[in-house]
Design an enzyme around this catalytic site. Structure first.
Site, PDB file in Angstrom:
ATOM      1  N   GLU A  77      17.901  80.312  43.182  1.00  0.00           N
ATOM      2  CA  GLU A  77      17.811  79.957  44.593  1.00  0.00           C
ATOM      3  C   GLU A  77      17.564  81.208  45.432  1.00  0.00           C
ATOM      4  O   GLU A  77      18.516  81.946  45.745  1.00  0.00           O
ATOM      5  CB  GLU A  77      19.121  79.319  45.066  1.00  0.00           C
ATOM      6  CG  GLU A  77      19.494  78.052  44.353  1.00  0.00           C
ATOM      7  CD  GLU A  77      20.416  77.207  45.203  1.00  0.00           C
ATOM      8  OE1 GLU A  77      19.992  76.116  45.605  1.00  0.00           O
ATOM      9  OE2 GLU A  77      21.530  77.652  45.504  1.00  0.00           O
TER      10      GLU A  77
ATOM     11  N   GLY B 102      17.897  76.325  53.146  1.00  0.00           N
ATOM     12  CA  GLY B 102      18.102  75.777  54.485  1.00  0.00           C
ATOM     13  C   GLY B 102      17.141  76.302  55.536  1.00  0.00           C
ATOM     14  O   GLY B 102      17.363  76.095  56.732  1.00  0.00           O
TER      15      GLY B 102
ATOM     16  N   SER C  11      15.122  74.629  50.028  1.00  0.00           N
ATOM     17  CA  SER C  11      14.209  73.811  50.837  1.00  0.00           C
ATOM     18  C   SER C  11      13.347  72.853  50.018  1.00  0.00           C
ATOM     19  O   SER C  11      12.176  72.634  50.344  1.00  0.00           O
ATOM     20  CB  SER C  11      13.345  74.705  51.738  1.00  0.00           C
ATOM     21  OG  SER C  11      14.166  75.403  52.664  1.00  0.00           O
TER      22      SER C  11
ATOM     23  N   ASN D  88      23.676  68.981  46.696  1.00  0.00           N
ATOM     24  CA  ASN D  88      24.819  69.780  47.164  1.00  0.00           C
ATOM     25  C   ASN D  88      25.061  69.430  48.630  1.00  0.00           C
ATOM     26  O   ASN D  88      24.285  69.841  49.491  1.00  0.00           O
ATOM     27  CB  ASN D  88      24.484  71.271  46.994  1.00  0.00           C
ATOM     28  CG  ASN D  88      25.532  72.178  47.611  1.00  0.00           C
ATOM     29  OD1 ASN D  88      26.653  71.748  47.889  1.00  0.00           O
ATOM     30  ND2 ASN D  88      25.172  73.441  47.814  1.00  0.00           N
TER      31      ASN D  88
ATOM     32  N   HIS E 278      27.230  79.969  44.098  1.00  0.00           N
ATOM     33  CA  HIS E 278      26.237  79.665  45.143  1.00  0.00           C
ATOM     34  C   HIS E 278      26.207  80.847  46.113  1.00  0.00           C
ATOM     35  O   HIS E 278      27.239  81.450  46.404  1.00  0.00           O
ATOM     36  CB  HIS E 278      26.629  78.377  45.875  1.00  0.00           C
ATOM     37  CG  HIS E 278      25.548  77.848  46.766  1.00  0.00           C
ATOM     38  ND1 HIS E 278      25.251  78.428  47.977  1.00  0.00           N
ATOM     39  CD2 HIS E 278      24.686  76.813  46.617  1.00  0.00           C
ATOM     40  CE1 HIS E 278      24.243  77.766  48.527  1.00  0.00           C
ATOM     41  NE2 HIS E 278      23.877  76.780  47.720  1.00  0.00           N
TER      42      HIS E 278
ATOM     43  N   LYS F 114      27.384  70.463  50.468  1.00  0.00           N
ATOM     44  CA  LYS F 114      28.045  71.581  51.183  1.00  0.00           C
ATOM     45  C   LYS F 114      29.227  71.042  51.983  1.00  0.00           C
ATOM     46  O   LYS F 114      29.887  70.104  51.537  1.00  0.00           O
ATOM     47  CB  LYS F 114      27.039  72.318  52.068  1.00  0.00           C
ATOM     48  CG  LYS F 114      25.744  72.665  51.332  1.00  0.00           C
ATOM     49  CD  LYS F 114      24.891  73.635  52.087  1.00  0.00           C
ATOM     50  CE  LYS F 114      23.561  73.792  51.379  1.00  0.00           C
ATOM     51  NZ  LYS F 114      22.828  74.958  51.806  1.00  0.00           N
TER      52      LYS F 114
ATOM     53  N   GLU G  20      26.109  80.993  49.190  1.00  0.00           N
ATOM     54  CA  GLU G  20      27.011  80.834  50.339  1.00  0.00           C
ATOM     55  C   GLU G  20      28.445  81.163  49.938  1.00  0.00           C
ATOM     56  O   GLU G  20      29.185  81.774  50.717  1.00  0.00           O
ATOM     57  CB  GLU G  20      26.883  79.409  50.910  1.00  0.00           C
ATOM     58  CG  GLU G  20      25.540  79.218  51.607  1.00  0.00           C
ATOM     59  CD  GLU G  20      25.078  77.769  51.731  1.00  0.00           C
ATOM     60  OE1 GLU G  20      25.870  76.854  51.469  1.00  0.00           O
ATOM     61  OE2 GLU G  20      23.906  77.570  52.085  1.00  0.00           O
TER      62      GLU G  20
HETATM   63  C1  PEP Z   1      21.430  74.609  48.406  1.00  0.00           C
HETATM   64  O1  PEP Z   1      22.371  74.161  49.045  1.00  0.00           O
HETATM   65  O2  PEP Z   1      21.643  75.148  47.334  1.00  0.00           O
HETATM   66  C2  PEP Z   1      20.086  74.492  48.942  1.00  0.00           C
HETATM   67  C3  PEP Z   1      19.080  74.825  48.193  1.00  0.00           C
HETATM   68  O3  PEP Z   1      19.945  74.006  50.226  1.00  0.00           O
HETATM   69  P1  PEP Z   1      18.573  73.464  50.920  1.00  0.00           P
HETATM   70  O4  PEP Z   1      17.970  72.499  49.945  1.00  0.00           O
HETATM   71  O5  PEP Z   1      19.039  72.826  52.172  1.00  0.00           O
HETATM   72  O6  PEP Z   1      17.695  74.637  51.129  1.00  0.00           O
END
Ligand code: PEP
Length: 249
Positions: free
Chosen positions: A167, A173, A212, A11, A97, A13, A99
């Site tokens: 998640e 992040g 992460s 992803n 997601h 983003k 976000e």
């Molecule tokens: C994500 O964007 O869904 C995500 C898990 O980001 P990261 O791997 O940077 O934590």
């Protein structure tokens, strides 16, 4: 029991300009030379989907979108429909997601409506759920994700290809990850909620872990029971990092 192939989704983003396609090309070349043991998808920003899909050619790496509107078309300035994503070359789409849920005050019902629209456009939805740190600390993580699954997965998913991504919001992040035992417990709970919602239709879809994931922790996370793949943010931007995760499957 037969282990199905893991699904690894990057992803990007709101990151990536035309020049970033060079990373996708490195990834494609590497996986064509030495094929992955898993299914690999990149979800760039909407502006890059068409160029990326053309570059990747639907081979070793598939292309996906990061969100779509719940209406097929209309007066929704700034939005992108599921049909537009498919027309641009996307085959999958990330929905719900954390976000997007936070930025656009998305509800579970709103996510379910997007899933319906995505399915109608022939896209494979990846539906995200996850708890905040406060909810985890209050012992509510399983209740929260179970509610999100009940509300965000329409019954029309039965018989369709789709994935769920667990998640934990506090792991996205941040460089923090749950323990492997916590991941296993949450994935078991997610599967139970999927079965409750969809019956046998909730048995086969992969449950991705996201938060992460990096080359250094991917293999151990991907070996946890019920972890059917990974949704990767930051570590999907560079082909070398993403390949390190892919090679861990
Ligand atoms: C994500 O964007 O869904 C995500 C898990 O980001 P990261 O791997 O940077 O934590």
């Amino acid at each position: 029991m037969k282990q199905s192939v893991k699904l690894i989704v990057g992803n990007w983003k709101m990151n990536g300009l035309g020049a970033s396609l060079a990373e996708a090309e490195v990834l494609k070349d590497a996986l064509e030379a030495d094929p992955a043991a898993c299914r690999v998808v990149l979800c760039p920003p909407a502006t890059l989907i068409e160029r990326m899909a053309r570059l990747l050619g639907g081979g070793a790496v598939e292309t996906g979108g990061q969100d779509c509107h719940d209406e097929p078309s209309g007066a929704f300035t700034g939005s992108v429909s599921a049909e537009m994503l498919a027309d641009a070359g996307a085959r999958l789409v990330i929905l719900g997601h954390s976000e997007s849920r936070a930025s656009f005050a998305e509800t579970d019902a709103g996510v379910a409506a997007k899933v319906e629209t995505a399915l109608a456009a022939g896209l494979e939805p990846i539906i995200c759920v996850g708890e905040t740190l406060e909810q985890r600390d209050a012992g509510e993580a399983i209740d929260v994700v179970s509610r999100q699954i009940a509300g965000s997965l329409p019954v029309s998913l039965t018989g369709q290809p789709f994935a769920v991504a667990y998640e934990p919001i506090w792991a996205i992040g941040t460089g923090r990850t749950p323990t492997l035992e916590e991941i296993e417990a949450m994935h078991r709970a997610v599967r139970a909620a999927m079965l409750k919602r969809l019956g046998a239709g909730g048995a086969a879809a992969p449950i991705l872990y996201g938060g992460s994931v990096k080359p250094g922790n991917a293999a151990e996370i991907l070996a946890v029971p019920e972890v059917g793949g990974a949704l990767v943010g930051g570590a999907s931007l560079k082909a070398e990092d993403f390949l390190g995760i892919i090679r861990g499957t």
